[in-house]
Scaffold this motif. Structure first.
Motif, PDB file in Angstrom:
ATOM      1  N   MET A 261       0.778  -0.992  -0.319  1.00  0.00           N
ATOM      2  CA  MET A 261      -0.102  -0.091  -0.078  1.00  0.00           C
ATOM      3  C   MET A 261       1.413   1.151   0.056  1.00  0.00           C
ATOM      4  O   MET A 261       0.906   1.718   0.909  1.00  0.00           O
ATOM      5  N   SER A 264      -1.017   4.777   0.699  1.00  0.00           N
ATOM      6  CA  SER A 264      -1.502   5.112   1.257  1.00  0.00           C
ATOM      7  C   SER A 264      -0.661   4.710   2.920  1.00  0.00           C
ATOM      8  O   SER A 264      -0.824   6.002   4.046  1.00  0.00           O
ATOM      9  N   GLU A 421      -7.552  -3.981  -3.189  1.00  0.00           N
ATOM     10  CA  GLU A 421      -6.668  -2.611  -2.357  1.00  0.00           C
ATOM     11  C   GLU A 421      -5.710  -2.862  -2.708  1.00  0.00           C
ATOM     12  O   GLU A 421      -4.616  -1.412  -3.079  1.00  0.00           O
ATOM     13  N   SER A 424      -4.561  -0.112  -6.013  1.00  0.00           N
ATOM     14  CA  SER A 424      -5.254   0.791  -5.525  1.00  0.00           C
ATOM     15  C   SER A 424      -4.128   2.476  -5.733  1.00  0.00           C
ATOM     16  O   SER A 424      -4.552   3.351  -5.598  1.00  0.00           O
ATOM     17  N   HIS A 425      -2.677   1.772  -6.040  1.00  0.00           N
ATOM     18  CA  HIS A 425      -2.085   2.380  -6.037  1.00  0.00           C
ATOM     19  C   HIS A 425      -2.094   4.435  -6.261  1.00  0.00           C
ATOM     20  O   HIS A 425      -2.289   4.952  -5.829  1.00  0.00           O
ATOM     21  N   LYS A 427      -4.668   5.346  -7.380  1.00  0.00           N
ATOM     22  CA  LYS A 427      -6.373   5.379  -7.236  1.00  0.00           C
ATOM     23  C   LYS A 427      -6.380   6.558  -6.430  1.00  0.00           C
ATOM     24  O   LYS A 427      -7.267   6.749  -5.212  1.00  0.00           O
ATOM     25  N   THR A 428      -4.718   6.500  -5.219  1.00  0.00           N
ATOM     26  CA  THR A 428      -5.199   6.971  -3.332  1.00  0.00           C
ATOM     27  C   THR A 428      -4.718   8.285  -3.653  1.00  0.00           C
ATOM     28  O   THR A 428      -3.482   8.510  -4.303  1.00  0.00           O
ATOM     29  N   ARG A 459      -8.890   6.734  -1.527  1.00  0.00           N
ATOM     30  CA  ARG A 459      -8.623   5.579  -2.002  1.00  0.00           C
ATOM     31  C   ARG A 459      -9.930   5.108  -2.639  1.00  0.00           C
ATOM     32  O   ARG A 459     -10.987   4.981  -2.378  1.00  0.00           O
ATOM     33  N   CYS A 461     -10.830   1.684  -4.662  1.00  0.00           N
ATOM     34  CA  CYS A 461     -10.541   0.371  -5.620  1.00  0.00           C
ATOM     35  C   CYS A 461     -11.580  -0.250  -6.675  1.00  0.00           C
ATOM     36  O   CYS A 461     -12.709   0.150  -6.819  1.00  0.00           O
TER      37      CYS A 461
END
Length: 742
Positions: A261, A264, A421, A424-425, A427-428, A459, A461
């Motif tokens: 992650m 985040s 998750e 999701s990088h 889109k964070t 975030r 996902c």
């Protein structure tokens, strides 16, 4: 006979070193069997070099092997053995860049705090290397992780000795999480009805709209989520736990996953650092900002950058940081001898590897006196913290788990196509101000939106429909094959899980589930159910999303087997090929450090041995290659003998290490091939090999042990010199001559 290819990934640290002695054996043993075993470099330095060819010489450049393997993974011919690679944090990336630069590679510095558009573009270019860069590309299928029958049987017959008793007098250990303001509470989710592009926008209080990401393509029936971590609530949570740990005189520890992650969790880590060290950091905020100290990279980054200040100012800040420990609770230690705490570097404590050790060590972590002490384990977000809370409370009540009798928890994990998750990088985002972040489709309609305050972590996902269908199918397949209950770990109180439950209810009736026990349970309840069965020696299949897949396939193997590196990790690719993962690499840095210090490498290649078996079986099935089937069968027999003879690496210098273990695996494999009667040519060939190895066993072991006991120079950490490394990892001339003659 048609030729089938196995791609053996070239990676980092201890498993990369172990490859130097194992791979030549595999290539020679499979020679003439219609099998070619080739390597592709997807290591951290390999990924950096491939992404920055601009100023490199022809000799320095390498192809983008990761993209090539990603393309291969989407074909029926794919047969990839993936060893553990570094999921790089920013400090690891910077260290690798520095080493490459020292070796003459003209790689630019990573711009931690980009000052202009060019540096922002450079930072984005490096993002392709950070975190779980490899996994989303290669994982074009869902995960089937379990202990091989021979490995589990051996573990029960010869239980590992690492389990520590839970104190009968009671334990103050506990897992704590937020009760509000976390991702769990804020999550919103929807299933997209038709394909199309969406974008993510930030709307400021004055109505100004800023596009954070655009051109994000979604498929019909795809599940998307949006959630927010409120940092005001997060900081209050940290402050409360700091007080509680001080009051109860227990260690304080933070458990995140700043590698996977990668946007985040470093931010969440940084907030903990800044709250814990607030007295010192707030006092010197201006000076620290001036030198670019970044708490998201841990206290180590602050300390390292103090060298940029005058000596008296540096000393003043160091003294104020040292004074913090007098008023704050003690921190769990990573290395008490070097004063490295839980808050030094974000990638030192990775939740899926660290929390099993808390359970294994009786609710304790290491303190500054190098002793085990009760701890408060902070896992801020509730989405998954409750599973650790449940297992700690279970152990408090019922005592430590017994590896000689405990059952297993296998896993079927949803991870294909960057599911959930861990994908999701890109889109964070950290909210630049108070306002709203929303996901908007091409028509301008808002699909999801979240109210944010400045600094909050947003975030988004995704999970595509085809991987979900494949995941459900794989769960049914495993339940049928094993006869064990299959439990979907999903919480209907969580928005995302509600959408996934709808999919299960829609697609599960497509399969024949007669006689199968398939249930949906909240994660904490599923953990409780599984633990009840474990204590009776019964097995259960956990069917989970991507993150829980990662957490559970470290947690249970570490308790059952002593390490997650011994798990059989098969990814049946959706296009018909296979990806065979060889275990976890979380302890790999310590293994390398031991080799450099005293010439001993305790990395256990059992994961690689086990992964090769189904890889060969896939060739046997797809190419109708009987010799591949025989090689798989005899290798499996060799693994069983390897375990029974306890030839796995010792932790101590001047005892058998990885090189000796691989030697014995080669001996037992040759013996099994010599003993079989299905293939006369292989029998004749390996009868000679087995005899030669047997006759020279004492001499070979003597040569292998003679290589230990002194410091080793590999010519680099991230990019070791191939010739130096080969010499160290293949130090027996006698054994090398036998293998090379094949």
């Amino acid at each position: 006979m048609p030729t089938s290819r196995i791609i053996w990934t070239q990676i980092d640290e201890a498993p990369a070193l172990a490859t130097y002695c194992l791979l030549p054996i595999v290539q020679k043993y499979t020679k003439g069997s219609g099998i070619e075993v080739e390597t592709r470099d997807i290591s951290l330095p390999g990924r950096i070099i491939a992404n920055f060819p601009d100023n490199l010489t022809d000799d320095q450049r390498i192809p983008d092997y990761l993209t090539q393997l990603g393309d291969l993974a989407q074909t029926p011919e794919a047969n990839i053995i993936k060893l553990p690679n570094i999921s790089a944090s920013i400090p690891q990336l910077q260290a690798a860049i520095k080493e490459l630069q020292e070796k003459g590679y003209d790689i630019p510095d990573y711009p931690e705090e980009p000052k202009d558009d060019a540096e922002k573009a450079l930072q984005a270019r490096f993002a392709a290397v950070l975190g779980s860069a490899v996994n989303p590309v290669l994982r074009e299928g869902n995960s089937d992780r379990r202990a091989a029958a021979s490995v589990k049987k051996f573990a029960q017959k010869h239980p590992h000795k690492m389990m520590q008793p839970w104190p009968e007098s009671g334990s103050k250990a506990r897992v704590v999480h937020m009760s509000g303001g976390d991702f769990f509470e804020s999550e919103k989710s929807t299933t997209v009805k038709k394909a199309g592009d969406v974008k993510i926008e930030f709307i400021a209080g004055d109505g100004k709209v800023t596009t954070l990401k655009e051109g994000l393509s979604l498929l019909a029936d795809e599940v998307i989520d949006a959630s927010v971590m409120n940092v005001v609530s997060l900081r209050k949570f940290y402050a409360a736990q700091i007080e509680a740990a001080k009051k109860d005189d227990v260690l304080l520890s933070l458990h995140l996953k700043a590698t996977m992650m990668k946007i985040s969790d470093p931010i969440m880590f940084g907030h903990c650092v800044s709250v814990y060290y607030a007295d010192a950091l707030d006092k010197h905020a201006d000076a620290l900002a001036e030198i670019g100290a970044n708490v998201n990279n841990g206290l180590a980054d602050v300390l390292d950058k103090l060298d940029r200040l005058p000596a008296d100012k540096k000393a003043e800040i160091e003294a104020d940081i040292a004074a913090v420990y007098e008023t704050r609770p003690a921190l769990a230690m990573v290395d008490s001898r070097k004063g490295i705490t839980n808050l030094h570097v974000p990638n030192n404590i990775i939740v899926d590897a660290s929390m099993p050790n808390v359970v294994r060590d009786g609710g304790r972590m290491w303190n500054n006196d190098d002793e085990l002490q009760d701890c408060i384990a902070m896992v801020p977000d509730r989405s998954y913290a409750t599973i650790y809370e449940e297992i700690l409370e279970n152990a408090k009540k019922h005592g430590q788990f017994d590896p000689s009798t405990m059952g297993s928890v296998a896993n079927v994990g949803l991870m294909a196509k960057k599911a959930e998750e861990y994908g999701s990088h890109d889109k964070t985002f950290e909210a630049p101000a108070d306002g709203t972040i929303r996901v908007v489709d091409a028509s301008g309609a808002t699909l999801l939106e979240q109210t944010v305050q400045v600094g909050d972590i947003f975030r988004m996902c995704q999970v595509k429909d085809a991987p979900i269908r494949d995941w459900i199918k794989l769960a049914v397949t495993r339940a049928k094959a094993s006869g064990e209950p299959a439990i979907f770990w999903l919480d209907e109180r969580r928005a995302h899980d509600t959408e996934i439950i709808k999919k299960i209810e829609r697609y599960l009736p497509d399969h024949d589930t007669t006689g199968l026990e398939i249930r949906i349970m909240r994660p904490a309840d599923a953990m409780k159910f599984s633990l009840e069965r474990i204590r009776k020696g019964e097995n259960t299949i956990s069917v989970t999303g991507n993150v829980l897949r990662d957490y559970l396939t470290d947690l249970f193997p570490i308790l059952e087997l002593g390490t997650s590196a011994r798990m059989l990790s098969i990814v049946p690719l959706m296009k018909g090929g296979g990806l065979f993962e060889t275990g976890a690499g979380g302890s790999a840095p310590k293994h390398v450090q031991q080799l450099l210090k005293e010439g001993h490498t305790r990395w256990d290649s059992l994961g690689e041995y086990c992964a090769l078996v189904p890889s060969l079986e896939l060739i046997a099935e797809n190419a109708k290659n009987e010799r591949a089937a025989l090689l798989a069968e005899t290798l499996d027999q060799a693994i069983g003998k390897y375990l029974e003879a306890a030839r796995y690496p010792s932790r101590k210098v001047n005892e058998i290490d990885n090189r000796g273990s691989t030697f014995y695996l080669a001996l037992y494999w040759a013996q099994a091939l010599a003993a079989q009667d299905k293939d006369a040519e292989l029998k004749e060939r390996f009868t000679k090999v087995a005899k030669e190895i047997e006759e020279n066993e004492a001499k070979i072991i003597e040569e292998l042990l003679a290589a230990q006991g002194s410091p080793v120079d590999l010519g680099g950490y991230y990019l070791p010199d191939p010739e130096k490394t080969a010499r160290e990892m293949r130090p027996s001339p006698t054994f090398n001559a036998i293998i090379d003659a094949l």
